[in-house]
Design an enzyme around this catalytic site. Structure first.
Site, PDB file in Angstrom:
ATOM      1  CB  CYS A 121      50.210  46.819  47.833  1.00  0.00           C
ATOM      2  SG  CYS A 121      48.437  47.120  47.750  1.00  0.00           S
ATOM      3  CG  HIS A 264      50.649  42.875  48.485  1.00  0.00           C
ATOM      4  ND1 HIS A 264      49.943  43.298  49.591  1.00  0.00           N
ATOM      5  CD2 HIS A 264      49.923  43.266  47.405  1.00  0.00           C
ATOM      6  CE1 HIS A 264      48.853  43.913  49.193  1.00  0.00           C
ATOM      7  NE2 HIS A 264      48.818  43.908  47.877  1.00  0.00           N
ATOM      8  CG  ASN A 294      45.346  44.047  48.854  1.00  0.00           C
ATOM      9  OD1 ASN A 294      46.049  44.567  49.717  1.00  0.00           O
ATOM     10  ND2 ASN A 294      45.542  44.246  47.560  1.00  0.00           N
TER      11      ASN A 294
HETATM   12  N1  COA Z   1      31.874  39.969  41.405  1.00  0.00           N
HETATM   13  C1  COA Z   1      31.416  39.568  40.207  1.00  0.00           C
HETATM   14  N2  COA Z   1      31.974  39.967  39.058  1.00  0.00           N
HETATM   15  C2  COA Z   1      33.037  40.791  39.135  1.00  0.00           C
HETATM   16  C3  COA Z   1      33.559  41.239  40.360  1.00  0.00           C
HETATM   17  C4  COA Z   1      32.932  40.790  41.533  1.00  0.00           C
HETATM   18  N3  COA Z   1      33.348  41.152  42.760  1.00  0.00           N
HETATM   19  N4  COA Z   1      34.609  42.041  40.117  1.00  0.00           N
HETATM   20  C5  COA Z   1      34.749  42.107  38.791  1.00  0.00           C
HETATM   21  N5  COA Z   1      33.805  41.356  38.195  1.00  0.00           N
HETATM   22  C6  COA Z   1      33.553  41.164  36.774  1.00  0.00           C
HETATM   23  C7  COA Z   1      34.051  42.286  35.910  1.00  0.00           C
HETATM   24  O1  COA Z   1      33.157  43.375  35.926  1.00  0.00           O
HETATM   25  C8  COA Z   1      34.119  41.620  34.554  1.00  0.00           C
HETATM   26  O2  COA Z   1      32.828  41.604  34.018  1.00  0.00           O
HETATM   27  P1  COA Z   1      32.614  41.856  32.435  1.00  0.00           P
HETATM   28  O3  COA Z   1      33.360  40.736  31.757  1.00  0.00           O
HETATM   29  O4  COA Z   1      31.128  41.782  32.296  1.00  0.00           O
HETATM   30  O5  COA Z   1      33.190  43.207  32.150  1.00  0.00           O
HETATM   31  C9  COA Z   1      34.503  40.181  34.905  1.00  0.00           C
HETATM   32  O6  COA Z   1      34.248  40.016  36.305  1.00  0.00           O
HETATM   33  C10 COA Z   1      35.942  39.858  34.600  1.00  0.00           C
HETATM   34  O7  COA Z   1      36.742  40.931  35.082  1.00  0.00           O
HETATM   35  P2  COA Z   1      38.309  40.831  35.104  1.00  0.00           P
HETATM   36  O8  COA Z   1      38.851  42.114  35.662  1.00  0.00           O
HETATM   37  O9  COA Z   1      38.796  40.418  33.763  1.00  0.00           O
HETATM   38  O10 COA Z   1      38.466  39.611  36.126  1.00  0.00           O
HETATM   39  P3  COA Z   1      39.759  38.999  36.731  1.00  0.00           P
HETATM   40  O11 COA Z   1      39.707  37.561  36.612  1.00  0.00           O
HETATM   41  O12 COA Z   1      40.981  39.702  36.242  1.00  0.00           O
HETATM   42  O13 COA Z   1      39.608  39.329  38.287  1.00  0.00           O
HETATM   43  C11 COA Z   1      40.442  40.919  39.869  1.00  0.00           C
HETATM   44  C12 COA Z   1      39.467  40.678  38.722  1.00  0.00           C
HETATM   45  C13 COA Z   1      40.326  42.385  40.276  1.00  0.00           C
HETATM   46  C14 COA Z   1      40.051  40.024  41.015  1.00  0.00           C
HETATM   47  C15 COA Z   1      41.882  40.597  39.408  1.00  0.00           C
HETATM   48  O14 COA Z   1      42.141  41.231  38.180  1.00  0.00           O
HETATM   49  C16 COA Z   1      42.900  41.001  40.416  1.00  0.00           C
HETATM   50  O15 COA Z   1      42.980  40.457  41.491  1.00  0.00           O
HETATM   51  N6  COA Z   1      43.782  41.972  40.074  1.00  0.00           N
HETATM   52  C17 COA Z   1      44.795  42.428  40.968  1.00  0.00           C
HETATM   53  C18 COA Z   1      44.194  43.315  42.010  1.00  0.00           C
HETATM   54  C19 COA Z   1      45.170  43.669  43.091  1.00  0.00           C
HETATM   55  O16 COA Z   1      45.877  42.869  43.557  1.00  0.00           O
HETATM   56  N7  COA Z   1      45.161  44.946  43.454  1.00  0.00           N
HETATM   57  C20 COA Z   1      45.932  45.447  44.518  1.00  0.00           C
HETATM   58  C21 COA Z   1      47.154  46.082  44.088  1.00  0.00           C
HETATM   59  S1  COA Z   1      48.546  45.168  44.496  1.00  0.00           S
END
Ligand code: COA
Length: 365
Positions: A121, A264, A294
């Site tokens: 990214c 980004h 993204n």
């Molecule tokens: N729908 C429903 N639940 C989801 C889900 C979805 N699409 N994706 C994840 N979850 C769940 C997880 O499984 C977890 O469940 P659990 O508590 O039963 O294990 C719960 O939601 C919380 O997960 P968590 O990872 O703590 O949530 P979060 O608030 O951090 O959001 C992301 C998850 C991935 C959206 C967030 O961490 C994020 O955006 N990270 C950066 C990703 C990114 O930018 N990547 C690109 C590289 S630059």
């Protein structure tokens, strides 16, 4: 006054197939409400069968070259004749060779230098810095810098986290040699990596470490993209904020002098947090991820194209670009926005005509 690379063209392209959150929720244990609240994404574009990263890169590259041609006041055809193509991608058409030479060939650019840059990214920022440095060093007079990715091709169909976030797209800019006093001059860069975090964002299989076993059984190797979302979230906020401060320090701008931040498009909560760290108002932080998700290396130029076409980026605006991605890698750049003729990279989905309507592939030139 010293030699600099100057932004003189901008274009982007997303494939026409739209996948909204409700469509994802039909296959996966997720919901429109969860995805919107946790990421800010409503829909994304997906490259249909037969469309690959080079196809998207060619479309975006063509639009950037046309933008450079339209922008040049003196109708200077040389503005659209580049002697370097740098393609940022982590989803090349094949592992070998690089995809950029094929893109340059399909754009009719002749035997120009062309290579890929892989920084996930952060790829577009790395590619921009590479091309700008080659222009300043005199290795190139003008360059086409493209960010293009088709992450839909490497996502695990059963992974609700990654499928909710990523979309396919491409964006591109044209750089030419000029002076650092001109609008559009890239004034400074800040680039970093920390390989200690290389497993936070990874496709484990298919490379030299975990080789693709030449069998029909896909279970033999792990070809899907994986991400540790929580850790990535925290690191992205810290590194993008610090990097923007570093690049602004280098040119004597304080963040309060910034008009727009084009970061980004990872997650709306990440964008808001970075904006908050830099004391920016929400309206100063450019967003288009609600429509496209993204799009990895395409994300920054696609956001630039949409913001410029909407008039949200205006000539004279002081702009910082910043990215964070796999590696892990991060980096930033700063410039004063030039006057450019730009069309939106993301056509409307609310009934307005799409650029291409029928089969994805047959509409490509
Ligand atoms: N729908 C429903 N639940 C989801 C889900 C979805 N699409 N994706 C994840 N979850 C769940 C997880 O499984 C977890 O469940 P659990 O508590 O039963 O294990 C719960 O939601 C919380 O997960 P968590 O990872 O703590 O949530 P979060 O608030 O951090 O959001 C992301 C998850 C991935 C959206 C967030 O961490 C994020 O955006 N990270 C950066 C990703 C990114 O930018 N990547 C690109 C590289 S630059």
């Amino acid at each position: 006054m010293s030699r600099a690379a100057v932004l003189c063209g901008l274009g982007a392209w997303v494939p026409p197939t739209v996948v909204d959150n409700d469509q994802l929720a039909r296959d996966l244990d997720t919901s429109d409400e969860w995805i919107r609240t946790r990421t800010g994404i409503a829909r994304r574009r997906v490259a249909g069968p037969g469309l690959s990263t080079s196809d998207l890169a060619v479309e975006a590259g063509r639009r950037a070259l046309e933008s450079a041609r339209r922008t040049a006041a003196d109708d200077d055809a040389s503005r659209s004749q580049v002697d370097l193509v740098v393609l940022a991608t982590s989803t090349p058409d094949q592992p070998c060779p690089a995809t950029a030479p094929q893109v340059a060939h399909r754009l009719g650019l002749g035997t120009v230098a062309a290579f890929d840059v892989a920084a996930v990214c952060t790829g577009f920022i790395y590619a921009l810095a590479t091309a700008a440095s080659m222009i300043v060093a005199g290795c190139a007079r003008s360059a086409l810098v493209i960010g293009a990715d088709t992450f839909s091709t490497i996502l695990d169909p059963a992974d609700r986290t990654t499928r909710a976030i990523f979309g396919d797209g491409a964006g591109a800019v044209v750089l030419r040699a000029g002076e650092d006093t001109e609008p559009g001059a890239l004034l400074a860069f800040d680039l970093h990596s920390d390989g200690a975090g290389h497993e936070l964002i990874t496709v484990p299989g298919g490379g030299a470490r975990e080789r693709a076993l030449r069998t029909d059984d896909e279970a033999d190797w792990n070809r899907y993209f994986t991400m540790q979302g929580r850790a990535v979230f925290t690191e992205a906020v810290v590194h993008m904020s610090d990097s923007v401060r570093a690049v602004l320090d280098r040119i004597g701008w304080h963040s309060t002098r910034l008009d727009r931040l084009v970061a980004h498009q990872a997650n709306l909560r990440i964008l808001r947090a970075v904006g908050g760290q830099l004391d920016l108002e929400d309206k100063q932080v450019v967003t288009n991820l609600d429509e496209v998700g993204n799009t990895v290396a395409a994300s920054i130029p696609l956001a630039l194209a949409d913001a410029a076409a909407e008039g949200n980026l205006r000539p004279g605006h002081r702009v910082a670009l910043t990215g964070f991605g796999g590696g892990v890698t991060w980096g930033s750049a700063a410039l004063t926005w030039p006057s450019l003729d730009v069309r939106p990279g993301t056509p409307a989905t609310d009934g307005a005509p799409l650029i291409h309507r029928t089969d994805d592939k047959e509409n490509l030139s």
